[in-house]
Design a protein around this motif. Structure first.
Motif, PDB file in Angstrom:
ATOM      1  N   VAL A   1      58.967  38.390   7.778  1.00  0.00           N
ATOM      2  CA  VAL A   1      59.020  39.289   6.627  1.00  0.00           C
ATOM      3  C   VAL A   1      59.287  38.450   5.387  1.00  0.00           C
ATOM      4  N   ASP A   2      58.436  38.607   4.369  1.00  0.00           N
ATOM      5  CA  ASP A   2      58.655  37.895   3.110  1.00  0.00           C
ATOM      6  C   ASP A   2      58.423  38.856   1.949  1.00  0.00           C
ATOM      7  N   ALA A   3      58.334  38.334   0.765  1.00  0.00           N
ATOM      8  CA  ALA A   3      58.228  39.189  -0.422  1.00  0.00           C
ATOM      9  C   ALA A   3      56.932  39.989  -0.450  1.00  0.00           C
ATOM     10  N   ASP A   4      55.897  39.523   0.244  1.00  0.00           N
ATOM     11  CA  ASP A   4      54.603  40.200   0.209  1.00  0.00           C
ATOM     12  C   ASP A   4      54.444  41.264   1.287  1.00  0.00           C
ATOM     13  N   GLY A   5      55.257  41.196   2.337  1.00  0.00           N
ATOM     14  CA  GLY A   5      55.117  42.163   3.412  1.00  0.00           C
ATOM     15  C   GLY A   5      55.572  41.604   4.740  1.00  0.00           C
ATOM     16  N   ALA A   6      55.228  42.320   5.801  1.00  0.00           N
ATOM     17  CA  ALA A   6      55.608  41.920   7.160  1.00  0.00           C
ATOM     18  C   ALA A   6      54.368  41.477   7.933  1.00  0.00           C
ATOM     19  N   THR A   7      54.473  40.323   8.574  1.00  0.00           N
ATOM     20  CA  THR A   7      53.421  39.821   9.455  1.00  0.00           C
ATOM     21  C   THR A   7      53.807  40.162  10.883  1.00  0.00           C
ATOM     22  N   CYS A   8      52.947  40.909  11.557  1.00  0.00           N
ATOM     23  CA  CYS A   8      53.255  41.416  12.899  1.00  0.00           C
ATOM     24  C   CYS A   8      52.114  41.069  13.856  1.00  0.00           C
ATOM     25  N   ARG A   9      52.349  41.371  15.114  1.00  0.00           N
ATOM     26  CA  ARG A   9      51.313  41.239  16.135  1.00  0.00           C
ATOM     27  C   ARG A   9      51.319  42.472  17.035  1.00  0.00           C
ATOM     28  N   THR A  10      50.131  42.864  17.485  1.00  0.00           N
ATOM     29  CA  THR A  10      50.022  43.931  18.469  1.00  0.00           C
ATOM     30  C   THR A  10      50.130  43.312  19.867  1.00  0.00           C
ATOM     31  N   MET A  11      50.091  44.164  20.876  1.00  0.00           N
ATOM     32  CA  MET A  11      50.103  43.659  22.249  1.00  0.00           C
ATOM     33  C   MET A  11      48.874  42.807  22.540  1.00  0.00           C
ATOM     34  N   ALA A  12      47.846  42.946  21.719  1.00  0.00           N
ATOM     35  CA  ALA A  12      46.597  42.215  21.925  1.00  0.00           C
ATOM     36  C   ALA A  12      46.593  40.841  21.276  1.00  0.00           C
ATOM     37  N   ASP A  13      47.726  40.430  20.684  1.00  0.00           N
ATOM     38  CA  ASP A  13      47.736  39.198  19.895  1.00  0.00           C
ATOM     39  C   ASP A  13      48.856  38.255  20.323  1.00  0.00           C
ATOM     40  N   ALA A  14      48.480  37.072  20.775  1.00  0.00           N
ATOM     41  CA  ALA A  14      49.458  36.022  21.054  1.00  0.00           C
ATOM     42  C   ALA A  14      49.791  35.301  19.758  1.00  0.00           C
ATOM     43  N   PRO A  15      51.009  34.765  19.641  1.00  0.00           N
ATOM     44  CA  PRO A  15      51.402  34.137  18.373  1.00  0.00           C
ATOM     45  C   PRO A  15      50.552  32.925  18.022  1.00  0.00           C
ATOM     46  N   GLU A  16      50.071  32.914  16.799  1.00  0.00           N
ATOM     47  CA  GLU A  16      49.402  31.798  16.144  1.00  0.00           C
ATOM     48  C   GLU A  16      48.038  31.422  16.710  1.00  0.00           C
TER      49      GLU A  16
ATOM     50  N   PHE B   1      49.242  43.304   9.425  1.00  0.00           N
ATOM     51  CA  PHE B   1      50.056  43.177   8.224  1.00  0.00           C
ATOM     52  C   PHE B   1      50.528  44.546   7.745  1.00  0.00           C
ATOM     53  N   ILE B   2      51.779  44.606   7.329  1.00  0.00           N
ATOM     54  CA  ILE B   2      52.346  45.804   6.708  1.00  0.00           C
ATOM     55  C   ILE B   2      52.744  45.417   5.284  1.00  0.00           C
ATOM     56  N   ASP B   3      52.155  46.073   4.289  1.00  0.00           N
ATOM     57  CA  ASP B   3      52.459  45.694   2.909  1.00  0.00           C
ATOM     58  C   ASP B   3      53.156  46.801   2.119  1.00  0.00           C
ATOM     59  N   GLU B   4      53.571  47.865   2.830  1.00  0.00           N
ATOM     60  CA  GLU B   4      54.371  48.910   2.195  1.00  0.00           C
ATOM     61  C   GLU B   4      55.455  49.367   3.165  1.00  0.00           C
TER      62      GLU B   4
END
Length: 459
Positions: A406-421, A427-430
């Motif tokens: 989470v940073d000033a621009d929003g939250a970076t997330c992953r679904t169950m379908a996404d391994a990290p990196e 992305f959630i921006d609100e």
């Protein structure tokens, strides 16, 4: 927030992250960890041992009394990257110890960098410690240098790689990993579970199960049972899923018994994510034979259909090689046609490279670099089209996601379908201000891109 690149090389792990405080006078060791997640786990084990002996972990060259470079030897380009990293460490620090897969070729390393202090091969933890002791004697403070039960982690606190075995029994002609890391050697199931329990107790929300050949886990020890746990991938996945964290399986060869994992993935309460990372490598039977891999692409399509019949939401990730020696245009077109039919969710691809010691080097009819590049471009264009359509179909759906940052621009997330990196992000921006890394939240998808999603927290 940042989008993931769509085609990371398959031997690359997430960057190591250091955040541990240091006491005055404490000997400091730096670590440059290259290579795959399995090598990252090796780095964690080395640093855990050093931390227990009173060493601090330095996040930069300037603050380190010596630097360990954990190298990769998967491809010639990875070897060049390792040599560059060693050279940079020598220039910035001057006291360098080399370990990892490229360490299996000490003469090659010393030919390029004769000033290094020591070289050890992959997973030679004791030799690394001996080299560190010789370069920087330990100076522990028994009242301060207490090691947490989970050891040193180089990943964010909310997820962790869990290595269940070492080595591989396959003899793929393009790969020298078995020569460097040996034959399959599985950890006892109860030892894996004990480590996983400690990780979950420390706040880990996602366990990324890794090895050279995850579906072969336990074969070498005849699926031995001890302390109530059986060394078989299906049993292990079920036991891990009961711990309450997400369980994600990587490097799963499509053996027949893999179908026994799919009902676990279809059960939302099992903890085992509907996600399989399977290295298919190619689809044409002749190319697969030249690779010395099982040549049953048609049967693989049948297996994929059977998996999806049991678990319609399953995500399939794979990696492929284009430009393998002897690959004709017709064989490459077969791969594209197969990809059209398989409709894999997550795809990585790399251009074939010779690797010193690999049997594929001696094969005839090597493919020209410009042809490899053209085929890579065409492959990735098709993969991108498939990805874009699959993600667009998720618009309007509600998904559970894990928050990575989470940073000033929003939250970076992953679904169950996404391994990290290595896969995409959501992305959630609100309305993200109350979120923290590791949170699990429900999100309604309202926009899709080529590889990533955007959404709003579900009220």
């Amino acid at each position: 927030m940042s989008q993931n690149p769509p085609s990371l090389r398959p031997d690359i792990a997430p960057a190591a992250r250091f955040s541990e405080p240091q006491r005055a006078g404490q000997p400091r060791i730096g670590m440059v960890s290259l290579g795959c997640p399995k090598a990252l786990v090796d780095s964690e084990r080395i640093l855990t041992r050093l931390r227990a002996e009173g060493y601090a972990i330095s996040p930069d060259y300037a603050g380190a009394d010596a630097v360990i470079v954990n190298t990769c030897g998967f491809l010639d380009s990875a070897k060049a990257e390792s040599l560059d990293a060693i050279g940079e460490a020598l220039q910035e620090n001057g006291r360098v110890i080399v370990t990892g897969c490229l360490g299996a070729e000490p003469d090659y390393i010393r030919e390029h960098h004769p000033r290094i202090l020591a070289v050890t091969g992959p997973h030679q933890y004791e030799q690394v410690l001996d080299a560190v002791h010789a370069a920087v004697p330990p100076s522990p403070d028994p009242f301060i240098d207490l090691l947490p039960a989970t050891g040193v982690s180089l990943t964010p606190r909310h997820y962790s790689y869990l290595k269940i075995s070492e080595g591989c029994n396959h003899k793929c002609k393009f790969c020298i990993i078995p020569d460097m890391r040996g034959r399959l050697s599985s950890r006892p199931a109860h030892a894996v579970l004990r480590e996983a329990e400690k990780l979950v107790a420390a706040g880990v929300r996602e366990l990324l199960v890794i090895s050279q050949d995850t579906s072969a886990y336990g074969v070498d020890i005849k699926h031995a049972e001890s302390h109530g746990h059986r060394a078989h991938i299906t049993d292990l996945a079920r036991d891990l899923g009961a711990l309450g964290a997400w369980v994600r399986l990587h490097y799963v060869y499509p053996y027949p018994h893999v179908r026994d994992l799919i009902p676990l993935m279809a059960d939302a309460d099992s903890g085992v994510l509907p996600y399989l990372d399977i290295p298919f490598q190619h689809a044409h039977p002749d190319v697969l034979r030249r690779m010395a891999r099982p040549a049953a692409a048609a049967k693989t399509l049948d297996e994929i259909a059977a998996w999806r019949a049991i678990c319609p939401d399953i995500t399939l990730r794979s990696t492929f090689i284009v430009g393998y020696p002897g690959e004709t245009e017709a064989e490459f077109q077969t791969l594209l046609d197969w990809l059209d039919e398989a409709q894999l969710d997550r795809v990585g691809c790399f251009k074939y490279e010779n690797v010193a010691g690999a049997r594929s080097n001696a094969l005839p009819d090597h493919v020209a670099d410009e042809v490899k590049q053209d085929r890579w471009d065409r492959f990735m264009a098709k993969a991108q089209t498939i990805s874009e359509a699959k993600l667009e179909a998720k618009v309007g759906s509600t998904l559970q996601v894990i928050v990575d940052n989470v940073d000033a621009d929003g939250a970076t997330c992953r679904t169950m379908a996404d391994a990290p990196e290595i896969d995409g992000n959501l992305f959630i921006d609100e309305g993200y201000e109350g979120l923290s890394a590791g949170d699990l939240v429900s999100v309604t998808v309202d926009e899709a891109g080529e590889y990533d999603l955007w959404g709003q927290i579900t009220q």
